[in-house]
Motif scaffolding. Structure first.
Motif, mmCIF file in Angstrom:
data_model
loop_
_atom_site.group_PDB
_atom_site.id
_atom_site.type_symbol
_atom_site.label_atom_id
_atom_site.label_comp_id
_atom_site.label_asym_id
_atom_site.label_seq_id
_atom_site.Cartn_x
_atom_site.Cartn_y
_atom_site.Cartn_z
ATOM 1 N N MET A 156 0.839 -1.196 0.000
ATOM 2 C CA MET A 156 0.000 0.000 0.000
ATOM 3 C C MET A 156 0.881 1.256 0.000
ATOM 4 S SD MET A 156 -1.082 2.559 2.318
ATOM 5 C CE MET A 156 -1.115 1.858 3.963
ATOM 6 N N ILE A 157 0.598 2.187 -0.888
ATOM 7 C CA ILE A 157 1.254 3.495 -0.911
ATOM 8 C C ILE A 157 0.269 4.531 -0.392
ATOM 9 C CG2 ILE A 157 2.182 5.339 -2.375
ATOM 10 C CD1 ILE A 157 3.324 3.217 -4.210
ATOM 11 N N GLN A 158 0.717 5.342 0.550
ATOM 12 C CA GLN A 158 -0.120 6.423 1.057
ATOM 13 C C GLN A 158 0.302 7.732 0.403
ATOM 14 O OE1 GLN A 158 -1.605 6.782 5.257
ATOM 15 N NE2 GLN A 158 -0.109 8.426 5.354
ATOM 16 N N LEU A 159 -0.661 8.459 -0.136
ATOM 17 C CA LEU A 159 -0.404 9.739 -0.783
ATOM 18 C C LEU A 159 -1.036 10.857 0.024
ATOM 19 C CD1 LEU A 159 -1.180 8.852 -4.516
ATOM 20 C CD2 LEU A 159 1.080 9.115 -3.485
ATOM 21 N N GLN A 160 -0.246 11.882 0.312
ATOM 22 C CA GLN A 160 -0.748 13.073 0.989
ATOM 23 C C GLN A 160 -0.532 14.277 0.093
ATOM 24 O OE1 GLN A 160 1.362 14.296 4.523
ATOM 25 N NE2 GLN A 160 -0.264 15.696 5.179
ATOM 26 N N TRP A 161 -1.592 15.035 -0.149
ATOM 27 C CA TRP A 161 -1.496 16.240 -0.974
ATOM 28 C C TRP A 161 -1.058 17.406 -0.106
ATOM 29 C CZ3 TRP A 161 -5.966 19.742 -2.863
ATOM 30 C CH2 TRP A 161 -5.495 20.596 -3.869
ATOM 31 N N LEU A 162 0.088 18.002 -0.451
ATOM 32 C CA LEU A 162 0.640 19.123 0.302
ATOM 33 C C LEU A 162 0.347 20.460 -0.365
ATOM 34 C CD1 LEU A 162 4.091 17.543 1.251
ATOM 35 C CD2 LEU A 162 1.969 17.556 2.581
ATOM 36 N N GLY A 163 -0.523 20.443 -1.364
ATOM 37 C CA GLY A 163 -0.906 21.664 -2.061
ATOM 38 C C GLY A 163 -0.262 21.787 -3.420
ATOM 39 N N HIS A 164 -0.972 22.455 -4.349
ATOM 40 C CA HIS A 164 -0.489 22.698 -5.708
ATOM 41 C C HIS A 164 -0.192 21.350 -6.383
ATOM 42 C CE1 HIS A 164 0.674 25.469 -8.764
ATOM 43 N NE2 HIS A 164 1.966 25.224 -8.720
ATOM 44 N N SER A 165 1.077 21.082 -6.725
ATOM 45 C CA SER A 165 1.436 19.783 -7.311
ATOM 46 C C SER A 165 2.319 18.963 -6.386
ATOM 47 C CB SER A 165 2.165 19.985 -8.648
ATOM 48 O OG SER A 165 1.306 20.543 -9.614
ATOM 49 N N CYS A 166 2.421 19.370 -5.131
ATOM 50 C CA CYS A 166 3.313 18.710 -4.178
ATOM 51 C C CYS A 166 2.585 17.586 -3.434
ATOM 52 C CB CYS A 166 3.855 19.724 -3.188
ATOM 53 S SG CYS A 166 5.088 19.034 -2.058
ATOM 54 N N PHE A 167 3.199 16.412 -3.476
ATOM 55 C CA PHE A 167 2.659 15.243 -2.780
ATOM 56 C C PHE A 167 3.755 14.566 -1.963
ATOM 57 C CE2 PHE A 167 -0.655 15.785 -5.839
ATOM 58 C CZ PHE A 167 -1.780 15.174 -5.317
ATOM 59 N N ARG A 168 3.322 13.927 -0.902
ATOM 60 C CA ARG A 168 4.181 13.039 -0.127
ATOM 61 C C ARG A 168 3.697 11.622 -0.383
ATOM 62 N NH1 ARG A 168 7.224 13.197 4.744
ATOM 63 N NH2 ARG A 168 7.198 11.208 5.866
ATOM 64 N N GLY A 169 4.578 10.781 -0.904
ATOM 65 C CA GLY A 169 4.269 9.375 -1.091
ATOM 66 C C GLY A 169 5.013 8.555 -0.061
ATOM 67 N N GLU A 170 4.303 7.701 0.665
ATOM 68 C CA GLU A 170 4.919 6.957 1.762
ATOM 69 C C GLU A 170 4.647 5.466 1.621
ATOM 70 O OE1 GLU A 170 4.614 6.844 6.635
ATOM 71 O OE2 GLU A 170 4.462 8.772 5.584
ATOM 72 N N TYR A 171 5.684 4.685 1.885
ATOM 73 C CA TYR A 171 5.578 3.228 1.859
ATOM 74 C C TYR A 171 6.417 2.665 2.993
ATOM 75 C CZ TYR A 171 6.042 -1.622 0.283
ATOM 76 O OH TYR A 171 6.036 -3.000 0.218
ATOM 77 N N GLN A 172 5.774 1.910 3.871
ATOM 78 C CA GLN A 172 6.436 1.265 5.011
ATOM 79 C C GLN A 172 7.283 2.246 5.815
ATOM 80 O OE1 GLN A 172 8.490 -2.246 3.534
ATOM 81 N NE2 GLN A 172 6.581 -3.415 3.449
ATOM 82 N N GLY A 173 6.730 3.433 6.066
ATOM 83 C CA GLY A 173 7.372 4.399 6.946
ATOM 84 C C GLY A 173 8.420 5.283 6.313
ATOM 85 N N SER A 174 8.714 5.085 5.031
ATOM 86 C CA SER A 174 9.688 5.916 4.335
ATOM 87 C C SER A 174 8.986 6.654 3.203
ATOM 88 C CB SER A 174 10.830 5.060 3.784
ATOM 89 O OG SER A 174 11.883 5.878 3.302
ATOM 90 N N ALA A 175 9.486 7.852 2.877
ATOM 91 C CA ALA A 175 8.708 8.708 1.989
ATOM 92 C C ALA A 175 9.545 9.361 0.897
ATOM 93 C CB ALA A 175 8.009 9.797 2.801
#
Length: 208
Positions: free
Chosen positions: A1-20
């Motif tokens: 599972m990949i978790q995606l967080q939108w940080l605004g505009h075109s910026c995203f944080r993609g996280e997998y198993q605690g690393s991003a």
């Protein structure tokens, strides 16, 4: 599972198993209504070097190896082979059986070779506001050609954030029949063995 967080505009944080990984961080104060980027991650990826997509100083590198296999695909920031706004990189992140593409500031239909690499995506992050990038109709055409399971719009304006010259997300959403509005700024992408049926459009809420 990949978790995606939108940080605004075109910026995203993609996280997998605690690393991003952080994609396309913007300079402080550069995007109206968007809070500054202060993140830590294993890796920073930038689609191009414009100020609202390449603020690497906003990310502290952890020194931990990135958990993602990254594929960079060359494309253009405009519809005239980069003559107006230069090149653009599409980044595909792969981990845990999930593939996510961040389209950067794509300005035209990707090449046939690029579209071949974009097949089978679990999610696509695509700009929809036009002016600097593809607009709603062009973005829809790219989605139709790539056929991701999920599409997440980015790089548009609302009443509280974004550049004035950009369109709102409404016209893009109106082109799809399956729209899910998420109350938060985060979504989890799971691998799927089901055959492609219909793209799900997911609208994340910006927590500005």
């Amino acid at each position: 599972m990949i978790q995606l967080q939108w940080l605004g505009h075109s910026c995203f944080r993609g996280e997998y198993q605690g690393s991003a990984v952080i994609l396309d961080p913007f300079q402080p104060g550069s995007v109206p209504g968007c809070r500054d980027i202060h993140q830590s991650a294993a890796q920073v990826l930038c689609s191009h070097e414009h100020y609202d997509h390449a603020y690497r100083d906003g990310v502290v590198l952890t020194g931990i190896p990135s958990p993602f296999q990254v594929t960079a695909i060359e494309s253009f920031h405009d519809d005239c082979q980069g003559a107006k706004r230069g090149p653009n990189l599409i980044h595909i992140l792969a981990a845990g059986g999930v593939r996510v593409a961040h389209m950067g500031d794509i300005g035209c239909m990707p090449s046939p070779q690029a579209l071949e690499q974009l097949q089978g995506l679990d999610a696509m992050l695509i700009p929809v506001g036009g002016f600097y990038t593809v607009g709603p109709q062009e973005a829809k055409a790219i989605v139709d050609a790539a056929r991701p399971r999920m599409v997440i719009p980015m790089h548009y304006r609302s009443a509280s954030f974004g550049f004035d010259v950009l369109a709102t997300v409404d016209e893009f959403l109106a082109l799809f029949s399956h729209v899910r509005r998420v109350k938060g700024d985060t979504v989890q992408i799971f691998p799927s063995s089901k055959p492609f049926n219909e793209v799900e459009t997911v609208l994340l809420a910006y927590a500005g």
